[in-house]
Design a protein around this motif. Structure first.
Motif, PDB file in Angstrom:
ATOM      1  N   VAL A  30     -25.471  -7.548  20.017  1.00  0.00           N
ATOM      2  CA  VAL A  30     -24.464  -9.203  19.150  1.00  0.00           C
ATOM      3  C   VAL A  30     -26.057  -9.757  18.288  1.00  0.00           C
ATOM      4  O   VAL A  30     -25.955  -9.674  17.501  1.00  0.00           O
ATOM      5  CB  VAL A  30     -24.625  -9.750  20.308  1.00  0.00           C
ATOM      6  N   ARG A  31     -27.022  -9.809  19.126  1.00  0.00           N
ATOM      7  CA  ARG A  31     -28.050 -10.038  17.821  1.00  0.00           C
ATOM      8  C   ARG A  31     -28.538  -9.403  16.895  1.00  0.00           C
ATOM      9  O   ARG A  31     -28.697 -10.065  15.398  1.00  0.00           O
ATOM     10  CB  ARG A  31     -29.568 -10.395  18.698  1.00  0.00           C
ATOM     11  N   TRP A  50     -17.320 -11.517  21.050  1.00  0.00           N
ATOM     12  CA  TRP A  50     -18.066 -10.808  21.725  1.00  0.00           C
ATOM     13  C   TRP A  50     -17.029 -11.224  23.321  1.00  0.00           C
ATOM     14  O   TRP A  50     -16.440  -9.936  24.058  1.00  0.00           O
ATOM     15  CB  TRP A  50     -19.266 -10.910  21.668  1.00  0.00           C
ATOM     16  N   SER A  51     -17.025 -12.066  24.012  1.00  0.00           N
ATOM     17  CA  SER A  51     -16.706 -12.897  24.934  1.00  0.00           C
ATOM     18  C   SER A  51     -15.254 -12.450  25.138  1.00  0.00           C
ATOM     19  O   SER A  51     -15.312 -11.926  26.405  1.00  0.00           O
ATOM     20  CB  SER A  51     -17.023 -14.178  25.204  1.00  0.00           C
ATOM     21  N   LYS A  52     -13.644 -12.471  24.312  1.00  0.00           N
ATOM     22  CA  LYS A  52     -13.225 -12.059  24.173  1.00  0.00           C
ATOM     23  C   LYS A  52     -12.428 -10.760  24.027  1.00  0.00           C
ATOM     24  O   LYS A  52     -12.198 -10.141  25.091  1.00  0.00           O
ATOM     25  CB  LYS A  52     -12.139 -12.878  22.676  1.00  0.00           C
ATOM     26  N   SER A  53     -13.699 -10.074  23.798  1.00  0.00           N
ATOM     27  CA  SER A  53     -13.653  -8.756  23.626  1.00  0.00           C
ATOM     28  C   SER A  53     -13.913  -7.656  24.942  1.00  0.00           C
ATOM     29  O   SER A  53     -13.391  -7.117  25.378  1.00  0.00           O
ATOM     30  CB  SER A  53     -14.597  -7.486  22.326  1.00  0.00           C
ATOM     31  N   ARG A  54     -14.835  -7.997  25.834  1.00  0.00           N
ATOM     32  CA  ARG A  54     -15.393  -7.631  27.221  1.00  0.00           C
ATOM     33  C   ARG A  54     -14.970  -8.514  27.716  1.00  0.00           C
ATOM     34  O   ARG A  54     -14.342  -7.287  28.556  1.00  0.00           O
ATOM     35  CB  ARG A  54     -16.983  -8.878  27.073  1.00  0.00           C
ATOM     36  N   ALA A  55     -13.681  -9.373  27.776  1.00  0.00           N
ATOM     37  CA  ALA A  55     -12.727 -10.113  29.003  1.00  0.00           C
ATOM     38  C   ALA A  55     -11.791  -8.705  28.731  1.00  0.00           C
ATOM     39  O   ALA A  55     -11.332  -8.809  29.807  1.00  0.00           O
ATOM     40  CB  ALA A  55     -12.798 -11.451  28.746  1.00  0.00           C
ATOM     41  N   LYS A  56     -11.517  -8.187  27.659  1.00  0.00           N
ATOM     42  CA  LYS A  56     -10.501  -7.304  27.351  1.00  0.00           C
ATOM     43  C   LYS A  56     -10.721  -5.864  27.973  1.00  0.00           C
ATOM     44  O   LYS A  56      -9.883  -5.245  28.079  1.00  0.00           O
ATOM     45  CB  LYS A  56     -10.211  -7.170  26.470  1.00  0.00           C
ATOM     46  N   GLY A  57     -12.453  -5.167  28.554  1.00  0.00           N
ATOM     47  CA  GLY A  57     -12.722  -3.966  29.132  1.00  0.00           C
ATOM     48  C   GLY A  57     -13.087  -3.089  27.973  1.00  0.00           C
ATOM     49  O   GLY A  57     -13.251  -2.820  28.480  1.00  0.00           O
ATOM     50  N   LEU A  58     -13.617  -3.994  27.146  1.00  0.00           N
ATOM     51  CA  LEU A  58     -14.070  -3.391  26.324  1.00  0.00           C
ATOM     52  C   LEU A  58     -15.231  -2.924  26.456  1.00  0.00           C
ATOM     53  O   LEU A  58     -16.108  -3.771  26.562  1.00  0.00           O
ATOM     54  CB  LEU A  58     -13.875  -3.868  24.273  1.00  0.00           C
ATOM     55  N   SER A  59     -16.006  -1.689  25.808  1.00  0.00           N
ATOM     56  CA  SER A  59     -17.241  -1.362  26.117  1.00  0.00           C
ATOM     57  C   SER A  59     -17.917  -2.070  25.067  1.00  0.00           C
ATOM     58  O   SER A  59     -17.616  -3.218  23.869  1.00  0.00           O
ATOM     59  CB  SER A  59     -17.774  -0.346  26.162  1.00  0.00           C
ATOM     60  N   ALA A  60     -19.047  -2.537  25.489  1.00  0.00           N
ATOM     61  CA  ALA A  60     -20.645  -3.506  24.206  1.00  0.00           C
ATOM     62  C   ALA A  60     -19.825  -2.745  23.005  1.00  0.00           C
ATOM     63  O   ALA A  60     -19.990  -3.113  21.880  1.00  0.00           O
ATOM     64  CB  ALA A  60     -22.210  -3.176  25.075  1.00  0.00           C
TER      65      ALA A  60
END
Length: 93
Positions: A30-31, A50-60
């Motif tokens: 992300v940086r 970033w957090s919402k995307s990862r919480a939905k199960g998306l990869s980095a």
């Protein structure tokens, strides 16, 4: 003075806290994304997306794509308002 934020019609928000501490707390990918971004993103905004995307199960990688899409939408909104301003100025002449 625009303090290195560029010429944008988008509204600026005052932030509390130390933005560099917040930036340092972001994950490395992300940086890197923020360093290459076209807009001056706040670490809090980037972290939320970033957090919402990862919480939905998306990869980095997919979460980074989400950030790219969010930036594209924001740039489109800025372009629309800039075009409206230019059109209103040229019509007055």
């Amino acid at each position: 003075m625009n303090r290195n934020l560029g010429q944008s019609s988008l509204r600026r928000k005052r932030r509390s806290g130390d933005p560099m501490d917040a930036f340092d707390g972001l994950p490395a990918p992300v940086r890197q994304w923020v360093a290459q971004a076209a807009l001056p993103w706040s670490p809090a905004s980037v972290h939320n997306i970033w957090s919402k995307s990862r919480a939905k199960g998306l990869s980095a990688e997919e979460a980074l794509q989400t950030l790219t899409h969010a930036e594209a939408r924001t740039l489109a909104r800025d372009r629309q308002s800039t075009v409206c301003k230019i059109n209103s100025i040229t019509r007055r002449k």
